[in-house]
Write a protein that holds these residues in place. Structure first.
Motif, PDB file in Angstrom:
ATOM      1  N   GLU A 207       0.909 -13.986  12.082  1.00  0.00           N
ATOM      2  CA  GLU A 207       0.285 -14.133  13.400  1.00  0.00           C
ATOM      3  C   GLU A 207      -1.236 -14.097  13.296  1.00  0.00           C
ATOM      4  OE1 GLU A 207       1.877 -11.294  16.075  1.00  0.00           O
ATOM      5  OE2 GLU A 207       3.928 -12.113  16.012  1.00  0.00           O
ATOM      6  N   ARG A 208      -1.753 -13.166  12.538  1.00  0.00           N
ATOM      7  CA  ARG A 208      -3.209 -13.093  12.362  1.00  0.00           C
ATOM      8  C   ARG A 208      -3.744 -14.349  11.676  1.00  0.00           C
ATOM      9  NH1 ARG A 208      -7.125  -9.113  11.234  1.00  0.00           N
ATOM     10  NH2 ARG A 208      -9.141 -10.152  11.473  1.00  0.00           N
ATOM     11  N   TYR A 209      -3.048 -14.802  10.672  1.00  0.00           N
ATOM     12  CA  TYR A 209      -3.501 -15.988   9.936  1.00  0.00           C
ATOM     13  C   TYR A 209      -3.453 -17.233  10.815  1.00  0.00           C
ATOM     14  CZ  TYR A 209      -3.900 -19.327   6.096  1.00  0.00           C
ATOM     15  OH  TYR A 209      -4.312 -20.347   5.276  1.00  0.00           O
ATOM     16  N   VAL A 210      -2.410 -17.381  11.628  1.00  0.00           N
ATOM     17  CA  VAL A 210      -2.312 -18.537  12.523  1.00  0.00           C
ATOM     18  C   VAL A 210      -3.445 -18.525  13.536  1.00  0.00           C
ATOM     19  CG1 VAL A 210      -0.917 -19.548  14.364  1.00  0.00           C
ATOM     20  CG2 VAL A 210       0.154 -18.921  12.205  1.00  0.00           C
ATOM     21  N   ARG A 211      -3.802 -17.354  14.051  1.00  0.00           N
ATOM     22  CA  ARG A 211      -4.917 -17.277  15.011  1.00  0.00           C
ATOM     23  C   ARG A 211      -6.224 -17.726  14.360  1.00  0.00           C
ATOM     24  NH1 ARG A 211      -2.477 -12.301  16.649  1.00  0.00           N
ATOM     25  NH2 ARG A 211      -4.005 -11.175  15.368  1.00  0.00           N
ATOM     26  N   ILE A 212      -6.400 -17.397  13.102  1.00  0.00           N
ATOM     27  CA  ILE A 212      -7.614 -17.837  12.391  1.00  0.00           C
ATOM     28  C   ILE A 212      -7.642 -19.356  12.267  1.00  0.00           C
ATOM     29  CG2 ILE A 212      -8.811 -17.759  10.175  1.00  0.00           C
ATOM     30  CD1 ILE A 212      -7.805 -14.897   9.847  1.00  0.00           C
ATOM     31  N   LEU A 213      -6.509 -19.951  11.901  1.00  0.00           N
ATOM     32  CA  LEU A 213      -6.454 -21.410  11.790  1.00  0.00           C
ATOM     33  C   LEU A 213      -6.708 -22.083  13.133  1.00  0.00           C
ATOM     34  CD1 LEU A 213      -3.360 -21.926   9.432  1.00  0.00           C
ATOM     35  CD2 LEU A 213      -5.780 -21.973   8.826  1.00  0.00           C
ATOM     36  N   LEU A 214      -6.154 -21.548  14.201  1.00  0.00           N
ATOM     37  CA  LEU A 214      -6.371 -22.122  15.529  1.00  0.00           C
ATOM     38  C   LEU A 214      -7.823 -22.000  15.950  1.00  0.00           C
ATOM     39  CD1 LEU A 214      -3.137 -20.935  17.395  1.00  0.00           C
ATOM     40  CD2 LEU A 214      -3.663 -23.228  16.545  1.00  0.00           C
ATOM     41  N   ASP A 215      -8.462 -20.884  15.616  1.00  0.00           N
ATOM     42  CA  ASP A 215      -9.892 -20.731  15.945  1.00  0.00           C
ATOM     43  C   ASP A 215     -10.731 -21.787  15.239  1.00  0.00           C
ATOM     44  OD1 ASP A 215      -9.314 -18.605  17.569  1.00  0.00           O
ATOM     45  OD2 ASP A 215      -9.747 -17.080  16.048  1.00  0.00           O
ATOM     46  N   PHE A 216     -10.441 -22.036  13.964  1.00  0.00           N
ATOM     47  CA  PHE A 216     -11.195 -23.056  13.225  1.00  0.00           C
ATOM     48  C   PHE A 216     -10.923 -24.450  13.787  1.00  0.00           C
ATOM     49  CE2 PHE A 216     -11.258 -20.108   9.358  1.00  0.00           C
ATOM     50  CZ  PHE A 216     -12.547 -19.694   9.637  1.00  0.00           C
ATOM     51  N   ALA A 217      -9.671 -24.741  14.105  1.00  0.00           N
ATOM     52  CA  ALA A 217      -9.344 -26.053  14.671  1.00  0.00           C
ATOM     53  C   ALA A 217     -10.022 -26.251  16.015  1.00  0.00           C
ATOM     54  CB  ALA A 217      -7.834 -26.196  14.803  1.00  0.00           C
ATOM     55  N   ARG A 218     -10.070 -25.193  16.830  1.00  0.00           N
ATOM     56  CA  ARG A 218     -10.727 -25.286  18.123  1.00  0.00           C
ATOM     57  C   ARG A 218     -12.233 -25.513  17.957  1.00  0.00           C
ATOM     58  NH1 ARG A 218      -9.369 -20.722  19.609  1.00  0.00           N
ATOM     59  NH2 ARG A 218      -7.281 -21.300  20.343  1.00  0.00           N
ATOM     60  N   GLU A 219     -12.810 -24.898  16.943  1.00  0.00           N
ATOM     61  CA  GLU A 219     -14.246 -25.080  16.689  1.00  0.00           C
ATOM     62  C   GLU A 219     -14.544 -26.522  16.283  1.00  0.00           C
ATOM     63  OE1 GLU A 219     -18.154 -23.442  16.514  1.00  0.00           O
ATOM     64  OE2 GLU A 219     -16.248 -22.651  17.274  1.00  0.00           O
ATOM     65  N   VAL A 220     -13.677 -27.097  15.470  1.00  0.00           N
ATOM     66  CA  VAL A 220     -13.887 -28.487  15.048  1.00  0.00           C
ATOM     67  C   VAL A 220     -13.778 -29.431  16.228  1.00  0.00           C
ATOM     68  CG1 VAL A 220     -12.936 -30.346  13.640  1.00  0.00           C
ATOM     69  CG2 VAL A 220     -13.131 -28.048  12.689  1.00  0.00           C
ATOM     70  N   VAL A 221     -12.801 -29.193  17.110  1.00  0.00           N
ATOM     71  CA  VAL A 221     -12.616 -30.061  18.269  1.00  0.00           C
ATOM     72  C   VAL A 221     -13.781 -29.921  19.240  1.00  0.00           C
ATOM     73  CG1 VAL A 221     -11.158 -30.518  20.265  1.00  0.00           C
ATOM     74  CG2 VAL A 221     -10.116 -30.074  18.042  1.00  0.00           C
ATOM     75  N   ASN A 222     -14.244 -28.705  19.482  1.00  0.00           N
ATOM     76  CA  ASN A 222     -15.337 -28.493  20.437  1.00  0.00           C
ATOM     77  C   ASN A 222     -16.625 -29.161  19.981  1.00  0.00           C
ATOM     78  OD1 ASN A 222     -13.617 -27.031  22.083  1.00  0.00           O
ATOM     79  ND2 ASN A 222     -14.238 -25.045  21.240  1.00  0.00           N
ATOM     80  N   ARG A 223     -16.884 -29.130  18.691  1.00  0.00           N
ATOM     81  CA  ARG A 223     -18.121 -29.726  18.179  1.00  0.00           C
ATOM     82  C   ARG A 223     -17.943 -31.182  17.777  1.00  0.00           C
ATOM     83  NH1 ARG A 223     -21.517 -25.296  14.661  1.00  0.00           N
ATOM     84  NH2 ARG A 223     -21.173 -23.495  16.004  1.00  0.00           N
ATOM     85  N   ARG A 224     -16.725 -31.676  17.930  1.00  0.00           N
ATOM     86  CA  ARG A 224     -16.426 -33.072  17.575  1.00  0.00           C
ATOM     87  C   ARG A 224     -16.901 -33.383  16.166  1.00  0.00           C
ATOM     88  NH1 ARG A 224     -18.049 -36.372  23.143  1.00  0.00           N
ATOM     89  NH2 ARG A 224     -16.600 -35.228  24.524  1.00  0.00           N
TER      90      ARG A 224
END
Length: 433
Positions: A267-284
């Motif tokens: 669960e902790r590891y998945v949250r980290i991956l989602l945070d990074f993916a969200r950062e990539v999408v937000n900054r395009r």
């Protein structure tokens, strides 16, 4: 059309087509092995597809150097023309049934050369793009800054020791990256962290470093570079693009297995991956290639599902299974490279040695069937090797008059010196031609 262009069309195109066909058959075999090992760790499946990548790059060379599986026909090996020492011309055996370069043949070769030129042009452009990407990674690595936090280096050193990596990467921070990446530049490995790493807690930092150290231990940046080179050289082959995507995905999945093996907290590891993916999408932003990034954007949902579904069976690394897979793959590679798809050569319709009595019977048969070109070819070879110039000239004159398209005789008409230039036979042939 020059002989060099004709030779290029006859060698390069079959070699490229053979590589595409053989690699496709080998990839099907590799896909079957991967399917059978789908419940095993991703590292094993990654090793198989990486072997397929090496095979794709080596197949053009292996097709040339590998001994063929199909031996030469024993009928062809049994044919040996007689050696006649009475004349130096006996070293050369004329060939009558030479295919003429007609207009249709010239057009076919022209189209082949155009396709080869287009292929090489696109390959050059893709190589230029790859070199530009590598230069950009080198610039980013040069602009990165040293991390002066002593606690960070102590944690990074412990993570490196736990990973078992042979090379210690240079750990830097860069404002030009959004997610942690591992790149290889100037024979050095760089582990670049985004500027936001200072906001991470120790647990998140340890998980990130464990993931990236796994990339370093496995040599994933070098594999990604080879995959990019394969797409440049074999851009017409969908297999090269498939291998590039599949190797990148399986590398991330293998590193996920390593992280969960060291710290089983999905669960902790998945949250980290989602945070990074969200950062990539937000900054395009776009993940740099050929670098090994922690998130690639695509297939992230599949990775998360496999993280939750990970079992002890998948996290184990059975060396026996990998050894068996390699033992099956290597013979398959040899078979794919050494197999010959061309039809076997037909046995010869005549046998040596020819005798004067046989030649006389063949001459009598020509009177009844003058268009028997096979018989004339046999007689031409016999007359030439036995230096019977008058009979040889008579056969050539008949061919010039009735079948001038058979261009194999032109080698005899060229002024090569010797006795042909001192006899009337050469002048008769030249005038008739």
């Amino acid at each position: 059309m020059s002989p060099v262009e004709i030779s290029l069309g006859r060698t390069f195109a079959p070699l490229l087509f053979g590589t595409l066909l053989r690699s496709t058959l080998l990839a099907l075999f590799c896909g079957v092995l991967v399917f059978l090992l789908r419940a095993r760790p991703a590292a094993i499946r990654h090793s198989l597809w990486r072997g397929m990548l090496f095979a794709l790059l080596l197949l053009p060379i292996l097709q040339i150097v590998a001994p063929p599986l199909r031996p030469a026909s024993p009928h062809l090996l049994s044919i040996a023309p007689p050696r006649v020492a009475t004349t130096g011309l006996a070293r050369w055996k004329p060939t009558i049934a030479v295919r003429p370069l007609e207009e249709t043949g010239k057009q076919q070769h022209a189209w082949i050369l155009i396709l080869i030129a287009v292929y090489l042009g696109v390959t050059f452009l893709l190589c230029v793009r790859l070199m530009a990407g590598l230069h950009r990674l080198k610039v980013i690595a040069r602009r990165s800054q040293f991390i002066g936090n002593a606690g960070f280096h102590e944690l990074a050193h412990d993570t490196w020791l736990e990973s078992g990596a042979f090379i210690i990467p240079r750990m830097r921070v860069s404002r030009e990256v959004i997610v942690p990446i591992v790149i290889e530049s100037a024979q050095e490995i760089f582990l670049l962290l985004p500027a936001s790493w200072t906001e991470w807690d120790e647990g998140k930092l340890r998980l990130v470093l464990t993931h990236e150290m796994c990339h370093v231990r496995r040599g994933d940046p070098a594999t990604a570079l080879l995959a990019s080179v394969a797409t440049c050289l074999f851009w017409v082959h969908p297999l090269s693009w498939f291998l590039k995507r599949q190797l990148a995905y399986l590398a991330e999945e293998a590193c996920d297995d390593a992280v969960l093996e060291a710290a089983p907290d999905p669960e902790r590891y998945v949250r980290i991956l989602l945070d990074f993916a969200r950062e990539v999408v937000n900054r395009r932003a776009r993940v740099l290639e050929p670098a090994s990034a922690m998130v690639q954007g695509s297939q992230l949902r599949t990775r998360i599902q496999k993280i939750y579904a990970a079992s002890e069976l998948r996290r184990k690394r059975p060396r026996l299974i990998r050894a068996i897979a390699v033992a099956l793959f290597v013979p398959a590679l040899y078979v794919a490279a050494a197999a010959r798809f061309d039809p076997p050569q037909q046995p010869a319709t005549f046998s040596w040695p020819m005798t004067s009595e046989k030649a006389a019977r063949l001459e009598a048969g020509l009177k009844a069937n003058p268009e028997d070109l096979k018989t004339r070819e046999r007689l031409l070879q016999w007359y030439f090797n036995t230096a019977q110039r008058e009979a040889l000239t008579r056969q050539f004159l008949w061919l010039i008059q009735h079948h001038p398209e058979l261009a194999g005789m032109t080698a005899m008409l060229a002024p090569r010196g010797g006795r042909w230039n001192t006899r009337d036979d050469y002048q008769r042939l030249k005038s008739a031609w």
